[in-house]
Design a protein around this motif. Structure first.
Motif, PDB file in Angstrom:
ATOM      1  N   GLU A   1       0.524  -1.693   0.059  1.00  0.00           N
ATOM      2  CA  GLU A   1      -0.266   0.305  -0.189  1.00  0.00           C
ATOM      3  C   GLU A   1       0.658   1.657   0.170  1.00  0.00           C
ATOM      4  O   GLU A   1       0.364   2.513   0.002  1.00  0.00           O
ATOM      5  CB  GLU A   1      -1.100  -0.218   1.226  1.00  0.00           C
ATOM      6  N   THR A   2       1.955   1.225   0.267  1.00  0.00           N
ATOM      7  CA  THR A   2       2.769   2.198  -0.036  1.00  0.00           C
ATOM      8  C   THR A   2       4.248   1.975  -0.849  1.00  0.00           C
ATOM      9  O   THR A   2       5.093   3.325  -0.675  1.00  0.00           O
ATOM     10  CB  THR A   2       3.402   2.092   1.697  1.00  0.00           C
ATOM     11  N   GLY A   3       3.807   1.309  -1.897  1.00  0.00           N
ATOM     12  CA  GLY A   3       4.279   1.180  -3.120  1.00  0.00           C
ATOM     13  C   GLY A   3       5.906   0.970  -2.605  1.00  0.00           C
ATOM     14  O   GLY A   3       7.314   1.157  -3.353  1.00  0.00           O
ATOM     15  N   LEU A   4       6.197   0.211  -1.255  1.00  0.00           N
ATOM     16  CA  LEU A   4       7.337  -0.542  -1.064  1.00  0.00           C
ATOM     17  C   LEU A   4       7.722  -1.891  -1.691  1.00  0.00           C
ATOM     18  O   LEU A   4       8.787  -2.689  -1.272  1.00  0.00           O
ATOM     19  CB  LEU A   4       7.460  -0.508   0.252  1.00  0.00           C
ATOM     20  N   ASN A   5       6.338  -2.496  -2.524  1.00  0.00           N
ATOM     21  CA  ASN A   5       6.119  -3.894  -2.080  1.00  0.00           C
ATOM     22  C   ASN A   5       7.662  -5.020  -3.214  1.00  0.00           C
ATOM     23  O   ASN A   5       7.730  -5.616  -2.708  1.00  0.00           O
ATOM     24  CB  ASN A   5       5.227  -4.124  -2.649  1.00  0.00           C
ATOM     25  N   HIS A   6       8.122  -3.536  -3.736  1.00  0.00           N
ATOM     26  CA  HIS A   6       9.406  -4.320  -5.018  1.00  0.00           C
ATOM     27  C   HIS A   6      10.654  -4.666  -4.742  1.00  0.00           C
ATOM     28  O   HIS A   6      11.341  -5.637  -4.571  1.00  0.00           O
ATOM     29  CB  HIS A   6       9.623  -2.551  -6.187  1.00  0.00           C
ATOM     30  N   LEU A   7      10.588  -3.964  -3.262  1.00  0.00           N
ATOM     31  CA  LEU A   7      11.827  -5.175  -1.809  1.00  0.00           C
ATOM     32  C   LEU A   7      11.334  -5.913  -1.782  1.00  0.00           C
ATOM     33  O   LEU A   7      12.419  -6.972  -1.738  1.00  0.00           O
ATOM     34  CB  LEU A   7      11.458  -3.722  -0.753  1.00  0.00           C
ATOM     35  N   ASN A   8      10.366  -6.612  -2.304  1.00  0.00           N
ATOM     36  CA  ASN A   8      10.149  -8.302  -1.757  1.00  0.00           C
ATOM     37  C   ASN A   8      10.878  -8.780  -2.697  1.00  0.00           C
ATOM     38  O   ASN A   8      11.020 -10.006  -2.884  1.00  0.00           O
ATOM     39  CB  ASN A   8       9.176  -8.639  -1.612  1.00  0.00           C
TER      40      ASN A   8
ATOM     41  N   LEU B   1       6.470   7.867  -3.097  1.00  0.00           N
ATOM     42  CA  LEU B   1       7.552   8.924  -3.562  1.00  0.00           C
ATOM     43  C   LEU B   1       8.508   9.094  -1.270  1.00  0.00           C
ATOM     44  O   LEU B   1       9.664   8.568  -1.631  1.00  0.00           O
ATOM     45  CB  LEU B   1       7.665   9.834  -3.633  1.00  0.00           C
ATOM     46  N   LEU B   2       8.350   9.333  -0.816  1.00  0.00           N
ATOM     47  CA  LEU B   2       8.178   9.903   0.146  1.00  0.00           C
ATOM     48  C   LEU B   2       8.800   8.384   0.794  1.00  0.00           C
ATOM     49  O   LEU B   2       9.958   8.403   1.972  1.00  0.00           O
ATOM     50  CB  LEU B   2       7.234  10.211   1.498  1.00  0.00           C
ATOM     51  N   ALA B   3       8.029   7.136   0.774  1.00  0.00           N
ATOM     52  CA  ALA B   3       8.365   5.982   1.609  1.00  0.00           C
ATOM     53  C   ALA B   3       9.651   5.768   0.894  1.00  0.00           C
ATOM     54  O   ALA B   3      10.648   5.326   1.944  1.00  0.00           O
ATOM     55  CB  ALA B   3       6.645   4.726   1.173  1.00  0.00           C
ATOM     56  N   ASN B   4       9.851   6.146  -0.076  1.00  0.00           N
ATOM     57  CA  ASN B   4      11.068   5.447  -0.720  1.00  0.00           C
ATOM     58  C   ASN B   4      12.579   6.115  -0.470  1.00  0.00           C
ATOM     59  O   ASN B   4      13.370   5.604  -0.192  1.00  0.00           O
ATOM     60  CB  ASN B   4      10.623   5.593  -3.014  1.00  0.00           C
ATOM     61  N   LEU B   5      11.741   7.073  -0.734  1.00  0.00           N
ATOM     62  CA  LEU B   5      13.432   8.335   0.240  1.00  0.00           C
ATOM     63  C   LEU B   5      13.366   8.008   1.524  1.00  0.00           C
ATOM     64  O   LEU B   5      14.899   7.431   1.873  1.00  0.00           O
ATOM     65  CB  LEU B   5      12.459   9.814  -0.165  1.00  0.00           C
ATOM     66  N   LEU B   6      12.381   7.208   2.200  1.00  0.00           N
ATOM     67  CA  LEU B   6      13.294   7.252   3.720  1.00  0.00           C
ATOM     68  C   LEU B   6      13.371   5.849   4.001  1.00  0.00           C
ATOM     69  O   LEU B   6      14.709   5.792   4.990  1.00  0.00           O
ATOM     70  CB  LEU B   6      11.591   7.334   4.796  1.00  0.00           C
ATOM     71  N   VAL B   7      13.119   4.718   2.612  1.00  0.00           N
ATOM     72  CA  VAL B   7      13.459   2.888   2.645  1.00  0.00           C
ATOM     73  C   VAL B   7      14.812   3.282   2.634  1.00  0.00           C
ATOM     74  O   VAL B   7      16.000   2.204   2.717  1.00  0.00           O
ATOM     75  CB  VAL B   7      13.264   2.690   2.735  1.00  0.00           C
ATOM     76  N   ALA B   8      15.632   4.529   1.107  1.00  0.00           N
ATOM     77  CA  ALA B   8      17.072   3.883   0.819  1.00  0.00           C
ATOM     78  C   ALA B   8      17.715   3.736   1.626  1.00  0.00           C
ATOM     79  O   ALA B   8      18.544   3.425   1.021  1.00  0.00           O
ATOM     80  CB  ALA B   8      16.479   5.130  -0.626  1.00  0.00           C
ATOM     81  N   PRO B   9      18.100   4.370   2.064  1.00  0.00           N
ATOM     82  CA  PRO B   9      19.312   4.382   2.775  1.00  0.00           C
ATOM     83  C   PRO B   9      19.151   2.772   3.794  1.00  0.00           C
ATOM     84  O   PRO B   9      20.631   2.553   3.983  1.00  0.00           O
ATOM     85  CB  PRO B   9      19.659   5.618   3.748  1.00  0.00           C
ATOM     86  N   ALA B  10      18.630   1.994   4.118  1.00  0.00           N
ATOM     87  CA  ALA B  10      18.886   1.093   4.745  1.00  0.00           C
ATOM     88  C   ALA B  10      18.482  -0.058   3.946  1.00  0.00           C
ATOM     89  O   ALA B  10      19.024  -1.295   3.971  1.00  0.00           O
ATOM     90  CB  ALA B  10      17.624   0.832   5.501  1.00  0.00           C
ATOM     91  N   VAL B  11      18.069   0.232   2.324  1.00  0.00           N
ATOM     92  CA  VAL B  11      18.290  -0.885   1.893  1.00  0.00           C
ATOM     93  C   VAL B  11      19.711  -1.643   1.079  1.00  0.00           C
ATOM     94  O   VAL B  11      20.245  -3.310   1.187  1.00  0.00           O
ATOM     95  CB  VAL B  11      17.791  -0.309  -0.068  1.00  0.00           C
ATOM     96  N   ALA B  12      20.824  -0.967   1.273  1.00  0.00           N
ATOM     97  CA  ALA B  12      22.075  -1.361   0.621  1.00  0.00           C
ATOM     98  C   ALA B  12      22.665  -2.105   1.696  1.00  0.00           C
ATOM     99  O   ALA B  12      23.498  -3.137   1.750  1.00  0.00           O
ATOM    100  CB  ALA B  12      22.738  -0.280   0.079  1.00  0.00           C
ATOM    101  N   PRO B  13      22.459  -1.129   3.421  1.00  0.00           N
ATOM    102  CA  PRO B  13      22.985  -2.188   4.160  1.00  0.00           C
ATOM    103  C   PRO B  13      22.534  -3.850   4.766  1.00  0.00           C
ATOM    104  O   PRO B  13      22.731  -4.607   4.788  1.00  0.00           O
ATOM    105  CB  PRO B  13      22.756  -1.409   6.037  1.00  0.00           C
ATOM    106  N   ALA B  14      20.783  -3.646   4.687  1.00  0.00           N
ATOM    107  CA  ALA B  14      20.888  -4.525   4.537  1.00  0.00           C
ATOM    108  C   ALA B  14      20.635  -5.662   3.839  1.00  0.00           C
ATOM    109  O   ALA B  14      20.529  -7.485   3.968  1.00  0.00           O
ATOM    110  CB  ALA B  14      18.554  -4.157   5.001  1.00  0.00           C
ATOM    111  N   THR B  15      20.427  -5.677   2.607  1.00  0.00           N
ATOM    112  CA  THR B  15      20.967  -6.303   1.263  1.00  0.00           C
ATOM    113  C   THR B  15      22.323  -6.772   1.428  1.00  0.00           C
ATOM    114  O   THR B  15      23.230  -8.081   1.231  1.00  0.00           O
ATOM    115  CB  THR B  15      20.841  -5.846  -0.003  1.00  0.00           C
ATOM    116  N   LEU B  16      23.623  -5.895   1.928  1.00  0.00           N
ATOM    117  CA  LEU B  16      24.849  -7.170   1.850  1.00  0.00           C
ATOM    118  C   LEU B  16      24.956  -7.196   2.766  1.00  0.00           C
ATOM    119  O   LEU B  16      25.582  -8.547   2.945  1.00  0.00           O
ATOM    120  CB  LEU B  16      25.492  -5.404   1.712  1.00  0.00           C
TER     121      LEU B  16
END
Length: 685
Positions: A45-52, A227-242
């Motif tokens: 619902e917040t446009g973040l399902n691409h993270l799955n 857009l706002l949700a993706n901006l806020l989570v962007a810094p956390a995606v790379a550390p979590a992935t690596l």
């Protein structure tokens, strides 16, 4: 080998909380087997399902980390490109080759070839070649929404993001851009951003704009908050992935090290979950939109109008003023005027579809939950809207899926003091599953007898059925037998009372009328308003409002026309969740009123009827014996004295008057013992 790596990541993630241990494997390798349904719904619902879904972002992070490490080792350009290609191939195997992974892998390999040969990199040419090769190799991808979303997002990042970044940034790529931005200097007309911030905003904005037409075709909705949700989570995606990918690599060889790696990854994933949970509660996080070609056409017209408006300065100012006014109205004025839940609410009937899920007020942030509906996501959302963080008591009236399957939604991030179940054992398979789940969470489970009662905040809750020693009230098959074993609650407040009838059918209703006749201002209509109702029982209650929890267009024919006609005939106005959404019982003007979600007005108040109860004293409790021949309308007992429980003498877990339902002295002693258990072992105080 890839399967063992995925399994190792799942095992290492067991050290994290349940919602994080489900999202981390999904974020890293696309393994959503343990995803929390509520987290999955929030991300969607917040446009973040691409993270799955593993996609280009994951491969870019892995390739970038490999290139950085190779550069530190001073390897040649060709060797760096080879290591990056190998890392992406390995990652694609572990994550499994979904359409988005294949698209990103081919583009990444093309980029590696360009890097190794020193040729200029043309991202859009690589994307075009990738789409052509994949659709020739697997033609079914041409009809895959996932592939279309991946390609559209990449195209937006390649074509639109650089232009927006340069237009919004303080530094420019060439002199023409510098001349264009002269008006941005002190006294100019535009506010520009640092280049890194402009890029951070431009990339998710361009991707979101590019995928919006596909989302409209696919699901018929627009997600402004994405857009706002993706901006806020962007810094956390790379550390979590690596960190997660590193844990997957070392898990088969060194499980303890993998467990240590997932702990910081859990903080990053926790931030993503927090942002999604916050963003989904924002007004208009998701805006309904016509689907299909009609919705696409409307979107094109809307974009054209917006572009025309933004071309002229005066129109831009007017549009921004109107948008700002609307934002203030939504974020400030609307919550003040029509907030949910309404003030002085006593009961909320959640719109959980075809099922039951209700909350009884028990104090600030607390609620007694009666049934959990069929869907944990819907139940959790209802409790979040009501601000319920603590559930001192949960009542599962009977073990049918539409009443108990939403249990994980109630248990999510909440403390549950104890669970009450029916004293008549039915449906052993479902009951065993529920008991095992509660035992694993160390939540007490009680099968209580009629007469057991507690006080929580403004609410006095009594169990009046079923009898523990009585035989089952058989009906039309096994389902009716389970329905007739429902826990029946009678809840009283200073302003009136309500009966929660579970799924009782005709036989159990008649039995209840014989054993424990009660009166109530409001009725939770048994069994979603089915046609198996006892006219004598419903008429005996004297209810003037009947709440019906029912799913829209359900296959059961609920509520039955005959039941609606019966309710109208006895003077009980029906309110339905399939038409009004969440319903709330509120205290208003000395009586009770029904409010539908989003409508702060109550069409009618239902106060105590003259002659049904004694006079109300200063403390609104249950003291002496009032009118109606010495015994008031709360069942067989009297009215309100001067020192009752709704004033200064409220105590959670307090037993209700035992003789109110005609109980014996021995039963009252048993109730006192249960009160001690409540206070001593389950933390209900």
């Amino acid at each position: 080998m890839a399967g063992s790596l995925r399994a190792g990541l799942r095992t290492a993630a067991d050290a994290l909380p349940p919602d994080q241990r489900g999202l981390l494997p999904g974020l890293v390798v696309g393994d959503v087997s343990r995803m929390d349904p509520q987290v999955s719904a929030d991300l969607k619902e917040t446009g973040l399902n691409h993270l799955n879904a593993v996609s280009g972002a994951n491969l870019a992070i892995v390739a970038g980390a490999t290139l950085a490490l190779s550069r530190l080792l001073r390897l040649s350009l060709t060797t760096r490109a080879g290591f990056a290609a190998l890392a992406m191939l390995c990652f694609a195997v572990v994550a499994r080759p979904s359409p988005s992974v294949l698209r990103a892998l081919l583009m990444g390999l093309a980029a590696c070839v360009a890097l190794a040969t020193g040729r200029a990199k043309d991202g859009f040419a690589a994307l075009s070649a990738t789409v052509l090769l994949l659709t020739l190799f697997a033609p079914e991808l041409a009809r895959s929404y996932g592939f279309a979303l991946s390609v559209a997002a990449t195209a937006g990042i390649l074509l639109i993001a650089p232009r927006w970044r340069d237009r919004w940034s303080r530094t420019t790529a060439n002199k023409e851009d510098a001349a264009e931005h002269q008006d941005a200097r002190p006294g100019g007309g535009r506010l520009l951003l640092p280049r890194w911030l402009a890029e951070a905003v431009a990339v998710p904005a361009a991707a979101q704009v590019a995928v919006t037409p596909v989302l409209v075709l696919m699901s018929g909705q627009v997600t402004p908050v994405a857009l706002l949700a993706n901006l806020l989570v962007a810094p956390a995606v790379a550390p979590a992935t690596l960190l997660g990918f590193g844990a997957a690599l070392v898990a088969p060889l060194w499980p303890d090290a993998a467990a240590l790696l997932v702990i910081p990854a859990g903080y990053a994933v926790g931030w993503i979950i927090t942002v999604a949970g916050w963003a989904v509660d924002l007004p208009f996080a998701t805006v309904p939109w016509p689907s299909g070609l009609a919705g696409l056409g409307l979107l094109a017209v809307t974009v054209a109008v917006v572009m025309i408006v933004l071309r002229r300065r005066a129109w831009r100012v007017l549009a921004l003023t109107l948008a700002g006014t609307a934002l203030v109205a939504v974020l400030v004025v609307r919550p003040l005027v029509g907030s949910w839940p309404p003030d002085r609410w006593l009961v909320i009937m959640c719109d959980v579809g075809q099922g039951d899920g209700m909350v009884i007020a028990a104090g600030a942030g607390q609620g007694v939950v009666v049934d959990t509906g069929p869907d944990p996501v819907l139940m959790d959302k209802c409790l979040r809207r009501a601000g319920i963080k603590d559930v001192p008591l949960l009542v599962l009236t009977h073990p049918h899926a539409d009443h108990v399957n939403g249990l994980p939604g109630v248990l999510r991030n909440r403390r549950v003091g104890a669970v009450v179940i029916s004293s008549r054992p039915t449906n052993p398979q479902a009951s065993t599953r529920i008991s095992a789940d509660l035992a694993r969470r160390r939540i007490p489970e009680w099968a209580v007898a009629p007469g057991t009662g507690w006080r929580f905040g403004p609410s006095e809750v009594s169990v009046i059925a079923p009898e523990a020693g009585g035989g089952p009230a058989h009906g039309q098959g096994e389902g009716s037998t389970i329905n007739n074993a429902s826990v029946v609650l009678w809840v009283r407040w200073r302003a009136g009372s309500m009966l929660f009838g579970g799924d009782l059918e005709t036989e159990a209703q008649d039995e209840l009328l014989r054993r424990h006749p009660v009166r109530a201002d409001i009725l939770k209509t048994p069994h979603h308003g089915s046609n198996r109702q006892s006219p004598a029982f419903l008429a005996s209650l004297g209810a003037r409002a009947a709440l019906i929890s029912v799913g829209a267009d359900n296959d059961y024919g609920h509520p039955a026309p005959s039941t609606l006609a019966l309710l109208q005939r006895i003077g009980a106005t029906p309110y339905r969740t399939d038409r009004s959404g969440d319903l709330a019982v509120v205290e208003r003007d000395g009586g009770l009123a029904i409010v539908a979600r989003g409508d702060p007005r109550a069409p009618k108040a239902y106060g105590p009827r003259r002659g049904d109860r004694g006079d109300q004293g200063d403390h609104g409790g249950h003291g002496g014996h009032g009118g109606h021949g010495g015994h008031g309308g709360y069942g067989d007992h009297g009215g309100h004295g001067d020192h009752g429980g709704h004033g200064d003498h409220e105590h959670q877990g307090e037993r209700l008057p035992g003789d109110e339902l005609g109980h014996s002295r021995a039963l009252r002693r048993r109730l006192a013992f249960r009160r001690t258990r409540l206070r001593g072992t389950s933390g209900l105080n």
